[in-house]
Design an enzyme around this catalytic site. Sequence first.
Site, PDB file in Angstrom:
ATOM      1  N   HIS A  97     -22.154 151.664  53.725  1.00  0.00           N
ATOM      2  CA  HIS A  97     -21.761 150.252  53.872  1.00  0.00           C
ATOM      3  C   HIS A  97     -22.296 149.698  55.200  1.00  0.00           C
ATOM      4  O   HIS A  97     -22.304 150.398  56.212  1.00  0.00           O
ATOM      5  CB  HIS A  97     -20.235 150.130  53.811  1.00  0.00           C
ATOM      6  CG  HIS A  97     -19.779 148.715  53.660  1.00  0.00           C
ATOM      7  ND1 HIS A  97     -19.697 147.854  54.727  1.00  0.00           N
ATOM      8  CD2 HIS A  97     -19.424 148.000  52.564  1.00  0.00           C
ATOM      9  CE1 HIS A  97     -19.285 146.663  54.286  1.00  0.00           C
ATOM     10  NE2 HIS A  97     -19.116 146.725  52.971  1.00  0.00           N
ATOM     11  N   GLU A 169     -26.396 145.054  48.353  1.00  0.00           N
ATOM     12  CA  GLU A 169     -25.465 144.280  49.171  1.00  0.00           C
ATOM     13  C   GLU A 169     -26.204 143.776  50.411  1.00  0.00           C
ATOM     14  O   GLU A 169     -26.229 144.461  51.454  1.00  0.00           O
ATOM     15  CB  GLU A 169     -24.274 145.180  49.543  1.00  0.00           C
ATOM     16  CG  GLU A 169     -23.183 144.411  50.203  1.00  0.00           C
ATOM     17  CD  GLU A 169     -21.841 145.125  50.187  1.00  0.00           C
ATOM     18  OE1 GLU A 169     -21.002 144.749  49.369  1.00  0.00           O
ATOM     19  OE2 GLU A 169     -21.644 146.037  50.995  1.00  0.00           O
TER      20      GLU A 169
HETATM   21  P1  PGA Z   1     -17.128 140.448  51.243  1.00  0.00           P
HETATM   22  O1  PGA Z   1     -17.341 141.988  51.530  1.00  0.00           O
HETATM   23  O2  PGA Z   1     -16.909 140.315  49.746  1.00  0.00           O
HETATM   24  O3  PGA Z   1     -15.932 140.056  52.033  1.00  0.00           O
HETATM   25  O4  PGA Z   1     -18.386 139.754  51.676  1.00  0.00           O
HETATM   26  C1  PGA Z   1     -18.148 142.748  50.689  1.00  0.00           C
HETATM   27  C2  PGA Z   1     -18.224 144.164  51.177  1.00  0.00           C
HETATM   28  O5  PGA Z   1     -18.027 144.416  52.358  1.00  0.00           O
HETATM   29  O6  PGA Z   1     -18.490 145.079  50.412  1.00  0.00           O
END
Ligand code: PGA
Length: 254
Positions: A97, A169
Site C-alpha cells: 500500500h 491504486e
Molecule cells: P481512499 O483510500 O478510498 O480513502 O482513497 C484507498 C486506500 O487507501 O486503499
Amino acid sequence: MQKIIIANLKMNLLTLAERERYIESFKKELKNKNLANSQIVLCPPAVHVEYFSKSLKAKNVSIGAQNIFSEERGSYTGEISAPMVKSVGAKYVVIGHSERKKYFFENNQTANAKIKIALKNGLVPVFCVGETKEERLSGSAADVIMKQIVEGLADVSSAKIQSVVIVYEPVWAVGSDETPTGNEILEAKILLRKLFSHACGPEVANKIKILYGGSVKAKTVGQVCLEPGMDGVLVGRESLIPSEFLKIAETLDS
Ligand code: PGA
C-alpha cells in the site's frame, strides 16, 4: 462474475465501543442487501482481526489484515506475522500500500518478501500498485507499474500468482478526491493483463483479479469499476461508513 470489494479501515476504530458500533451497523446494513455476486473483505486494524472474524460469519464476508511482516517469527519487536493473522481468522492481507511506502519506507522488495510469506501461509495477498502524480505527468506511469509487478512478484510461480489480487491504486487518488477516468483505469488494466499474459500465459493472466482503488465512492464506482471492467474495488474512507460501503457493493453486484 463475482466482484471483490475490500474495505481498508486503516488506523481507525480506536475503542471497543467504536468497533462494536461499526460491526453492529455493518451487520444491520448487510441484512438488507442481496449481495449474491460479491466477495466482501473487511481489513480492520490487526488488534480487531480476531473479533471481526468471530463476529461476522456471513458467507460472502471475509476478513483481511492490513499488513504483515516478512518473517514468520522471531526477534522483531512490534511486528505481526502471517501465521498470526491467519490463525485469528484473516484470509487476505494488503501488501505494498502506498501509505506503507510513504510512512514506513517499504518498496518493491519488501512487498515481494511479504507476498511470498503470505502465500506460504495460505493468505491471499492484495498487492497494490500504482504511480505518483509526478510519475504520471512525466510519462513514466507504465514503467513504474511494470517495475512494481516484476519486482513485487519476482520468484513467485505462475500457479501462485493466480491467487494474488492486484489493485491498481494510483498514489495521487488515495486519500484525495481525484479519480482517474474510466479510460485511464482501463489502460492500466490492459497493461497489467499484458504483463501477466507475457509472464504466465493468457490462461493464468485471465484468472488474476485486477481491482481499482483510490477515492472510491458509491457515486464514482460506475466510472472506476464498471466502465473499465475491473474485478472489484479497494475502498478506504468510505468503508468507515457501512451503509456507504455496502452501497458500493450493491452497485457492483447488480
Ligand atoms: P481512499 O483510500 O478510498 O480513502 O482513497 C484507498 C486506500 O487507501 O486503499
